[in-house]
Design an enzyme around this catalytic site. Sequence first.
Site, PDB file in Angstrom:
ATOM      1  N   ASN A  11      28.351  51.763  30.054  1.00  0.00           N
ATOM      2  CA  ASN A  11      27.456  52.744  29.383  1.00  0.00           C
ATOM      3  C   ASN A  11      27.185  52.545  27.951  1.00  0.00           C
ATOM      4  O   ASN A  11      27.364  53.283  27.120  1.00  0.00           O
ATOM      5  CB  ASN A  11      27.791  53.980  29.597  1.00  0.00           C
ATOM      6  CG  ASN A  11      28.245  54.719  30.938  1.00  0.00           C
ATOM      7  OD1 ASN A  11      27.730  54.250  31.880  1.00  0.00           O
ATOM      8  ND2 ASN A  11      29.500  55.545  31.168  1.00  0.00           N
ATOM      9  N   ASP A  50      41.380  54.214  39.961  1.00  0.00           N
ATOM     10  CA  ASP A  50      40.654  55.260  39.272  1.00  0.00           C
ATOM     11  C   ASP A  50      41.901  56.050  39.025  1.00  0.00           C
ATOM     12  O   ASP A  50      42.926  55.755  38.633  1.00  0.00           O
ATOM     13  CB  ASP A  50      39.597  55.958  40.196  1.00  0.00           C
ATOM     14  CG  ASP A  50      38.494  56.383  39.396  1.00  0.00           C
ATOM     15  OD1 ASP A  50      38.562  57.285  38.461  1.00  0.00           O
ATOM     16  OD2 ASP A  50      37.293  56.042  39.609  1.00  0.00           O
ATOM     17  N   SER A  59      29.521  54.753  36.327  1.00  0.00           N
ATOM     18  CA  SER A  59      30.697  55.056  37.255  1.00  0.00           C
ATOM     19  C   SER A  59      30.420  55.647  38.508  1.00  0.00           C
ATOM     20  O   SER A  59      30.783  55.457  39.601  1.00  0.00           O
ATOM     21  CB  SER A  59      31.725  55.940  36.374  1.00  0.00           C
ATOM     22  OG  SER A  59      32.746  55.233  35.757  1.00  0.00           O
ATOM     23  N   HIS A  80      37.856  62.428  37.740  1.00  0.00           N
ATOM     24  CA  HIS A  80      36.930  61.239  37.986  1.00  0.00           C
ATOM     25  C   HIS A  80      37.007  60.793  39.213  1.00  0.00           C
ATOM     26  O   HIS A  80      36.093  60.339  40.003  1.00  0.00           O
ATOM     27  CB  HIS A  80      36.927  60.282  36.518  1.00  0.00           C
ATOM     28  CG  HIS A  80      35.919  59.147  36.652  1.00  0.00           C
ATOM     29  ND1 HIS A  80      36.453  57.934  37.332  1.00  0.00           N
ATOM     30  CD2 HIS A  80      34.777  59.121  35.944  1.00  0.00           C
ATOM     31  CE1 HIS A  80      35.223  57.193  37.137  1.00  0.00           C
ATOM     32  NE2 HIS A  80      34.267  57.873  36.396  1.00  0.00           N
TER      33      HIS A  80
END
Length: 514
Positions: free
Chosen positions: A406, A269, A478, A312
Amino acid sequence: MGNPERGITGRKAMRIFSAALAAALLLSIVFAEDPFISDRATRWFQKEFRALMERDHSDTTPPVITNPRIFPYQLKRGDPRAEISANIYDRSGISSVYAEVGRKQVLMFDLDGDGRYIGYCGSNLPPGDYNVSIVAVDRAGNAAVTPCRSLRVLDPLDLNANRIEDSLESLGPEETRVIVLHDDNVTESEGEKLRNLDILRGSAMLVPGNRIPELARLRGVKGIYRDQKLRVLGGACGGSESDVPGTPENPRRAATGLTGRGVTVALIDTGVDAEHESLDDLDDDPATSDPKIVAFVDMVNNLERPYDDNGHGTHCASLISGTKGMGVAPGSKLVVLKVMDRDGSCYLSDALSALDWCAKNRDVYDIRVISFSVGGDRSSDRPTLLDEACNKMAEEGIVVVVAAGNSGPSPSSIVVPGEAEEVITVGAIDARGKIFERSSRGPTSDGRIKPDIVTIGVDVPSALAGTKNDESCMSGTSMAVPQVAGAAALILEGFGNLTPADVKRVLLRSADDL
């Protein structure tokens, strides 16, 4: 009283007699071939059964194979199939016929009884040229082998089969990031090597666009592909399609008694803020020395201390194993690989390097699960390099959890690497169980069901990077991925010998059907 041993012997004899009677009835049915049977499969079965029972051991002559044929001899992924056929004769009868396509065996049958054996090979083989041979075995066990025309499976990204992704052809001198798949002994002399990619036997390179054809002609080069951009698949709340007011109640902890203890999850990430109270240690006791983050690898800026310049990664890390009630598996440890920059982007080669690192260090840190909330656009209907790499990680025994993407609500909108067959692909729902509108839908390009599972991914609260104990909420697939990764850690704590396929089955069978 009678002899008990004699009674047992009598029952055994009765079972043997019953089995013999059943076999005799079966033989009488099989050998009483009805000439009026129109079902080709039944006629074929009768013929093959008789051939097995009437084997002639004095026969030493192999079958004769003529007119071997494959049509079409060229396929690309998504095409229906290629037909492999040949005329085969043996005076004592044929026992079995199959075609060898590379390392794959394709069974061939003479359903019409005219001596023409036919089999079908699908297009789901990796791109490449495959030698095809037809093997026929007669009743006595004599075998004959005849080569057939080779089968070419085209790469949809390289339809002219020149080992260059079609989008990379006819470029100018500007430097282009590419991934070169090659043998170990290739000499890469046409560009700058950025890194080795051991998981796929290749290299990430920076090459002048007009030199790519020269690179493709080097001996040992198997293919050259664009090093595409990937991005994180979650963002700040607000503007989501959820109609759930306020922040949902935290649903992530269940009374199982399991915490993920003894299991390490690798998070690929944007990094992690190791100073947040939910991530600074395993038990929230400042008197103990038990760090939760046992390794941090920075593939962006090569820094040693953990950090997160996007936020994130910290949000996802706490959903996996955060204490303070934030994580699904608060007793698990984390290995964090920062591959995404401050904008939440990276290259495909960065992600492949992170998987390489996990494969090489899995035993050092006991990595059992990978949480990978990253994705990229799917530009073809074939498995991508990242799909292939994630499948290999699962085959090596690591559970790989990825985001569906998404890009919904359009059908067939799963992003890379969500179509990989061996991974657990996760979609998103809101707190009421309604599918998040933007959560990517299946099916895959080859018709499989994806995503595999969904969980809450709308307005999800978790740790806020740069703070000591604050939270923020984010939405996207996510946010769903790390919760499933944490659930996998719980399963592996309780049942340590499960394979990735086993873990996937447990999750799917225990999920509610929406």
